[in-house]
Design a protein around this motif. Structure first.
Motif, short mmCIF file in Angstrom:
data_model
loop_
_atom_site.label_atom_id
_atom_site.label_comp_id
_atom_site.label_asym_id
_atom_site.label_seq_id
_atom_site.Cartn_x
_atom_site.Cartn_y
_atom_site.Cartn_z
N ALA A 31 1.18 4.11 -0.91
CA ALA A 31 0.29 3.83 0.22
C ALA A 31 1.09 3.54 1.48
O ALA A 31 0.75 4.00 2.58
N TYR A 32 2.18 2.78 1.34
CA TYR A 32 3.05 2.47 2.48
C TYR A 32 3.66 3.75 3.04
O TYR A 32 3.69 3.96 4.26
N TYR A 33 4.14 4.62 2.15
CA TYR A 33 4.78 5.86 2.59
C TYR A 33 3.78 6.77 3.31
O TYR A 33 4.09 7.34 4.37
N LEU A 34 2.59 6.93 2.75
CA LEU A 34 1.58 7.78 3.37
C LEU A 34 1.15 7.22 4.73
O LEU A 34 0.99 7.97 5.70
N ALA A 35 0.96 5.90 4.78
CA ALA A 35 0.59 5.28 6.06
C ALA A 35 1.71 5.44 7.09
O ALA A 35 1.45 5.65 8.28
N GLY A 36 2.97 5.35 6.62
CA GLY A 36 4.10 5.56 7.53
C GLY A 36 4.13 6.98 8.07
O GLY A 36 4.42 7.19 9.26
N GLY A 37 3.83 7.94 7.22
CA GLY A 37 3.78 9.33 7.68
C GLY A 37 2.72 9.54 8.75
O GLY A 37 2.94 10.25 9.74
N LEU A 38 1.56 8.91 8.55
CA LEU A 38 0.50 9.01 9.56
C LEU A 38 0.91 8.33 10.86
O LEU A 38 0.63 8.82 11.96
N VAL A 51 9.44 4.54 17.98
CA VAL A 51 8.49 3.46 17.75
C VAL A 51 7.08 4.04 17.80
O VAL A 51 6.87 5.15 18.31
N THR A 52 6.12 3.30 17.28
CA THR A 52 4.73 3.76 17.27
C THR A 52 3.83 2.68 17.84
O THR A 52 4.04 1.49 17.58
N PRO A 53 2.80 3.06 18.61
CA PRO A 53 1.86 2.07 19.13
C PRO A 53 1.03 1.40 18.04
O PRO A 53 0.55 0.29 18.22
N LEU A 54 0.88 2.11 16.91
CA LEU A 54 0.14 1.57 15.76
C LEU A 54 0.92 1.92 14.50
O LEU A 54 1.10 3.10 14.19
N TRP A 55 1.41 0.90 13.78
CA TRP A 55 2.19 1.12 12.56
C TRP A 55 1.38 0.64 11.36
O TRP A 55 1.45 -0.52 10.96
N PRO A 56 0.58 1.53 10.75
CA PRO A 56 -0.30 1.14 9.64
C PRO A 56 0.39 0.50 8.45
O PRO A 56 -0.24 -0.33 7.76
N PRO A 57 1.65 0.85 8.11
CA PRO A 57 2.26 0.25 6.91
C PRO A 57 2.30 -1.27 6.92
O PRO A 57 2.26 -1.89 5.84
N THR A 58 2.40 -1.91 8.09
CA THR A 58 2.40 -3.37 8.09
C THR A 58 1.07 -3.92 7.60
O THR A 58 1.02 -4.93 6.89
N GLY A 59 -0.03 -3.26 7.97
CA GLY A 59 -1.33 -3.68 7.47
C GLY A 59 -1.46 -3.44 5.98
O GLY A 59 -2.04 -4.26 5.25
N ILE A 60 -0.92 -2.31 5.50
CA ILE A 60 -0.92 -2.02 4.06
C ILE A 60 -0.11 -3.08 3.31
O ILE A 60 -0.53 -3.59 2.26
N ALA A 61 1.06 -3.43 3.86
CA ALA A 61 1.93 -4.39 3.19
C ALA A 61 1.28 -5.76 3.09
O ALA A 61 1.28 -6.38 2.01
N VAL A 83 10.11 5.75 3.79
CA VAL A 83 9.77 6.17 5.15
C VAL A 83 11.03 6.36 5.98
O VAL A 83 11.20 7.37 6.68
N ILE A 84 11.94 5.39 5.91
CA ILE A 84 13.17 5.47 6.71
C ILE A 84 14.05 6.62 6.24
O ILE A 84 14.75 7.25 7.05
N ALA A 85 14.00 6.94 4.95
CA ALA A 85 14.80 8.05 4.43
C ALA A 85 14.38 9.38 5.04
O ALA A 85 15.19 10.31 5.13
N THR A 86 13.12 9.48 5.45
CA THR A 86 12.66 10.73 6.09
C THR A 86 13.19 10.86 7.51
O THR A 86 13.14 11.96 8.09
N LEU A 87 13.69 9.76 8.10
CA LEU A 87 14.18 9.79 9.47
C LEU A 87 15.70 9.88 9.55
O LEU A 87 16.24 10.13 10.64
N SER A 88 16.41 9.63 8.46
CA SER A 88 17.87 9.66 8.47
C SER A 88 18.38 10.46 7.28
O SER A 88 17.69 10.61 6.26
#
Length: 339
Positions: A31-38, A51-61, A83-88
């Motif tokens: 759920a965290y990963y999918l929310a991060g992708g969105l 950065v994102t104006p809305l980071w859904p994973p914090t709400g999921i967590a 999520v971070i692995a997809t960026l680096s």
């Protein structure tokens, strides 16, 4: 023989319990990963940092911690790492520290909420206040500070860009808690609608929310605050079950408009847009949560008073059989004329 049977049974129960716990953690991570992708779909660059104006994973967590307790943190860490692995391209010290910050922030928020006596039902005004100011605004300082400091230490961010990136990071994480966590708390109480439910009014609210939100976030006129009457309507009539989805819809459409630079966000810098979105989405969430909590609390108080009066009426009936107390308590029209 009995000892052998009990041993096998206990071993089977432990295996099932371990498998169930592992499945819960994998669900949280997914759920965290999918929310991060969105969330990354609307990611923007501030001084080179995404950065994102809305980071859904914090709400999921935070929602996972409220449902499962502290045992949910490995799932949060695994999801953050994914999520971070997809960026680096590789896992570095920066990655590990950012994952730790992303995990520690919701854990701190959860511990603060538990210490403050937060209830998941959000049926008291204090629950809404605690979630907004302690769970979201205070708790997400941890992830923003850890992440931004590591970007500076790793020479991925100039020192002059610390506060702009920190502000954008913190506002995105806090907005994720404000918008997503209440929605998760509502979903846990979802039931099949009944024929007696207010279908027509609910449908009208849904249609009006979509139409007004689209107009308010797409027009260049200063009409974005037209969404607040809708949120008030949802909170007064449907409480958190209405205000939480309404606030989520408004915030998502505002973020989409802001990252596209259209409507009231046209012609502004990225940082300006991020600050405006943070203030707007925070105001939307604050209105939705607090007003719904006040309405729910007042309704619960009336129900408790009604039950107390009914119990008192039963006591009076037992003490004086045959002398019904009638309606209790008496209303103003029960008083004699002239009083």
């Amino acid at each position: 023989m009995r000892c052998v049977i009990r041993s096998k049974s206990s071993s089977s129960e432990r295996t099932i319990g371990t498998a169930s716990a592992a499945l819960r953690l994998l669900t949280v991570a997914a759920a965290y990963y999918l929310a991060g992708g969105l969330g990354l779909i609307r990611g923007v660059s501030v001084h080179g940092a995404i950065v994102t104006p809305l980071w859904p994973p914090t709400g999921i967590a935070l929602g996972a911690l409220l449902f499962l307790g502290l045992r949910a943190w490995p799932g949060i860490a695994l999801g953050s790492l994914s999520v971070i692995a997809t960026l680096s391209d590789s896992v570095s010290l920066l990655t590990v520290v950012v994952v730790a910050g992303n995990t520690l922030a919701p854990v701190c928020s959860y511990l603060i909420l538990r210490r403050a006596g937060f209830r998941r039902e959000l049926d008291r005004l204090r629950d809404g206040v605690v979630l907004v100011f302690l769970g979201a605004l205070a708790g997400m300082v941890v992830s923003a500070t850890v992440g931004t400091c590591m970007l500076v230490v790793d020479d991925n961010l100039p020192l002059s860009g610390f506060w702009p990136v920190w502000t954008a990071w913190w506002s995105g994480d806090a907005t994720g808690v404000l918008v997503v966590t209440p929605l998760l708390l509502v979903l846990r109480t979802v039931r099949m609608p009944r024929a007696t439910d207010r279908w027509i009014e609910a449908s009208a609210l849904a249609v009006a929310s979509v139409a007004v939100s689209l107009v308010a976030t797409r027009t260049s006129l200063a009409m974005i605050y037209l969404v607040f009457p809708l949120i008030i309507w949802a909170a007064l009539r449907f409480r958190l079950a209405g205000s939480a989805p309404c606030a989520f819809l408004v915030s998502v459409l505002a973020v989409v408009a802001g990252t596209q630079g259209v409507g009231p966000f046209e012609g502004h810098s990225i940082l300006h847009v991020m600050v405006n979105l943070a203030v707007f989405n925070g105001s939307v969430a604050l209105t939705a949560l607090l007003l719904a909590a006040v309405v729910t609390e007042q309704s619960n108080i009336r129900l408790r008073i009604q039950r107390a009066c009914e119990e008192l009426a039963e006591v009076v009936e037992r003490l004086a059989p045959g002398r019904s107390p009638g309606r209790w308590p008496s209303r103003p029209d029960d008083e004699p004329d002239g009083l």
